[in-house]
Design a protein around this motif. Structure first.
Motif, PDB file in Angstrom:
ATOM      1  N   VAL A 192      -3.100  28.587  18.961  1.00  0.00           N
ATOM      2  CA  VAL A 192      -3.541  28.066  20.247  1.00  0.00           C
ATOM      3  C   VAL A 192      -4.728  27.145  19.968  1.00  0.00           C
ATOM      4  N   CYS A 193      -4.444  25.959  19.464  1.00  0.00           N
ATOM      5  CA  CYS A 193      -5.506  25.029  19.073  1.00  0.00           C
ATOM      6  C   CYS A 193      -5.210  23.665  19.675  1.00  0.00           C
ATOM      7  N   SER A 194      -6.188  23.099  20.355  1.00  0.00           N
ATOM      8  CA  SER A 194      -5.982  21.793  20.990  1.00  0.00           C
ATOM      9  C   SER A 194      -5.702  20.702  19.968  1.00  0.00           C
ATOM     10  N   ILE A 195      -6.327  20.787  18.794  1.00  0.00           N
ATOM     11  CA  ILE A 195      -6.055  19.775  17.756  1.00  0.00           C
ATOM     12  C   ILE A 195      -4.607  19.901  17.301  1.00  0.00           C
ATOM     13  N   ARG A 234      -2.044  21.120  18.945  1.00  0.00           N
ATOM     14  CA  ARG A 234      -1.158  20.662  20.027  1.00  0.00           C
ATOM     15  C   ARG A 234      -1.165  19.140  20.125  1.00  0.00           C
ATOM     16  N   SER A 235      -2.335  18.531  19.947  1.00  0.00           N
ATOM     17  CA  SER A 235      -2.433  17.069  19.977  1.00  0.00           C
ATOM     18  C   SER A 235      -1.639  16.450  18.832  1.00  0.00           C
ATOM     19  N   LEU A 236      -1.770  17.026  17.640  1.00  0.00           N
ATOM     20  CA  LEU A 236      -1.038  16.503  16.489  1.00  0.00           C
ATOM     21  C   LEU A 236       0.468  16.677  16.645  1.00  0.00           C
ATOM     22  N   ASP A 237       0.889  17.702  17.384  1.00  0.00           N
ATOM     23  CA  ASP A 237       2.316  17.855  17.669  1.00  0.00           C
ATOM     24  C   ASP A 237       2.849  16.643  18.429  1.00  0.00           C
ATOM     25  N   VAL A 238       1.987  15.998  19.222  1.00  0.00           N
ATOM     26  CA  VAL A 238       2.397  14.841  20.014  1.00  0.00           C
ATOM     27  C   VAL A 238       2.145  13.533  19.263  1.00  0.00           C
ATOM     28  N   ILE A 239       0.971  13.374  18.663  1.00  0.00           N
ATOM     29  CA  ILE A 239       0.604  12.066  18.088  1.00  0.00           C
ATOM     30  C   ILE A 239       0.476  12.068  16.571  1.00  0.00           C
ATOM     31  N   GLY A 240       0.822  13.179  15.907  1.00  0.00           N
ATOM     32  CA  GLY A 240       0.573  13.293  14.483  1.00  0.00           C
ATOM     33  C   GLY A 240       1.645  12.738  13.562  1.00  0.00           C
ATOM     34  N   GLN A 241       2.730  12.233  14.096  1.00  0.00           N
ATOM     35  CA  GLN A 241       3.786  11.697  13.242  1.00  0.00           C
ATOM     36  C   GLN A 241       3.450  10.280  12.788  1.00  0.00           C
ATOM     37  N   LYS A 242       3.930   9.937  11.608  1.00  0.00           N
ATOM     38  CA  LYS A 242       3.741   8.589  11.096  1.00  0.00           C
ATOM     39  C   LYS A 242       4.293   7.595  12.122  1.00  0.00           C
ATOM     40  N   TRP A 243       3.642   6.521  12.311  1.00  0.00           N
ATOM     41  CA  TRP A 243       3.952   5.409  13.209  1.00  0.00           C
ATOM     42  C   TRP A 243       3.444   5.615  14.626  1.00  0.00           C
ATOM     43  N   THR A 244       3.227   6.838  15.062  1.00  0.00           N
ATOM     44  CA  THR A 244       2.903   7.081  16.461  1.00  0.00           C
ATOM     45  C   THR A 244       1.613   6.390  16.882  1.00  0.00           C
ATOM     46  N   LEU A 245       0.530   6.579  16.135  1.00  0.00           N
ATOM     47  CA  LEU A 245      -0.739   5.946  16.506  1.00  0.00           C
ATOM     48  C   LEU A 245      -0.665   4.426  16.382  1.00  0.00           C
ATOM     49  N   LEU A 246       0.151   3.927  15.460  1.00  0.00           N
ATOM     50  CA  LEU A 246       0.307   2.479  15.339  1.00  0.00           C
ATOM     51  C   LEU A 246       1.072   1.906  16.536  1.00  0.00           C
ATOM     52  N   ILE A 247       2.050   2.648  17.021  1.00  0.00           N
ATOM     53  CA  ILE A 247       2.762   2.233  18.239  1.00  0.00           C
ATOM     54  C   ILE A 247       1.773   2.204  19.403  1.00  0.00           C
ATOM     55  N   LEU A 248       0.970   3.243  19.528  1.00  0.00           N
ATOM     56  CA  LEU A 248      -0.026   3.287  20.601  1.00  0.00           C
ATOM     57  C   LEU A 248      -1.052   2.162  20.446  1.00  0.00           C
TER      58      LEU A 248
END
Length: 146
Positions: free
Chosen positions: A1-4, A6-20
């Motif tokens: 139960v960690c916010s980090i 859970r956040s990485l589950d959404v934005i932690g994949q390669k390419w995701t932050l670059l798309i954003l």
């Protein structure tokens, strides 16, 4: 139960932050994202589906005369809330990963021209400059160990 976590589950994949990152710069269409990023069509399509399902992007139809209707991807409020995170990553990268010539991009405030910074503040407005200035305690979503 960690916010980090859970956040990485959404934005932690390669390419995701670059798309954003590109979405923050107004790149909205699949072919533009693919060309900017150099990512394969299947990977980009999967990442866009994930970001839409997570509520960070929304898709909207658009059409070019003589072509089929396509989708473009726009940041939602939830996606725009990641802006300070991206600025923080830029700051960290500029400090620790830049070439000797300096950072490749500068982010400045459109109105005054000054550099944009991400800072950690408490609700009263005090800046925290060290992790030692913050403290952690269980929040309302914490689960008791069984």
């Amino acid at each position: 139960v960690c916010s980090i976590r859970r956040s990485l589950d959404v934005i932690g994949q390669k390419w995701t932050l670059l798309i954003l990152r590109d979405a923050f710069h107004g790149v909205r269409r699949f072919d533009q994202l693919r060309d900017h990023l150099g990512v394969s069509d299947p990977v980009l399509a999967e990442r866009l589906r994930t970001l839409v399902a997570a509520g960070l992007l929304e898709s909207a139809p658009y059409s070019v005369p003589g072509q089929r209707i396509r989708k473009e991807y726009r940041l939602t409020e939830k996606g725009r809330d990641l802006y300070p995170v991206l600025i923080g990553l830029v700051q960290w990268g500029d400090k620790h990963c830049s070439e000797p010539d300096g950072p490749p991009v500068r982010v400045t405030h459109r109105d005054c021209g000054e550099p944009v910074e991400a800072k950690v503040l408490c609700a009263a407005g005090h800046e925290l400059t060290s992790p030692n200035e913050g403290q952690t305690a269980p929040g309302p979503g914490a689960k008791a160990k069984a």
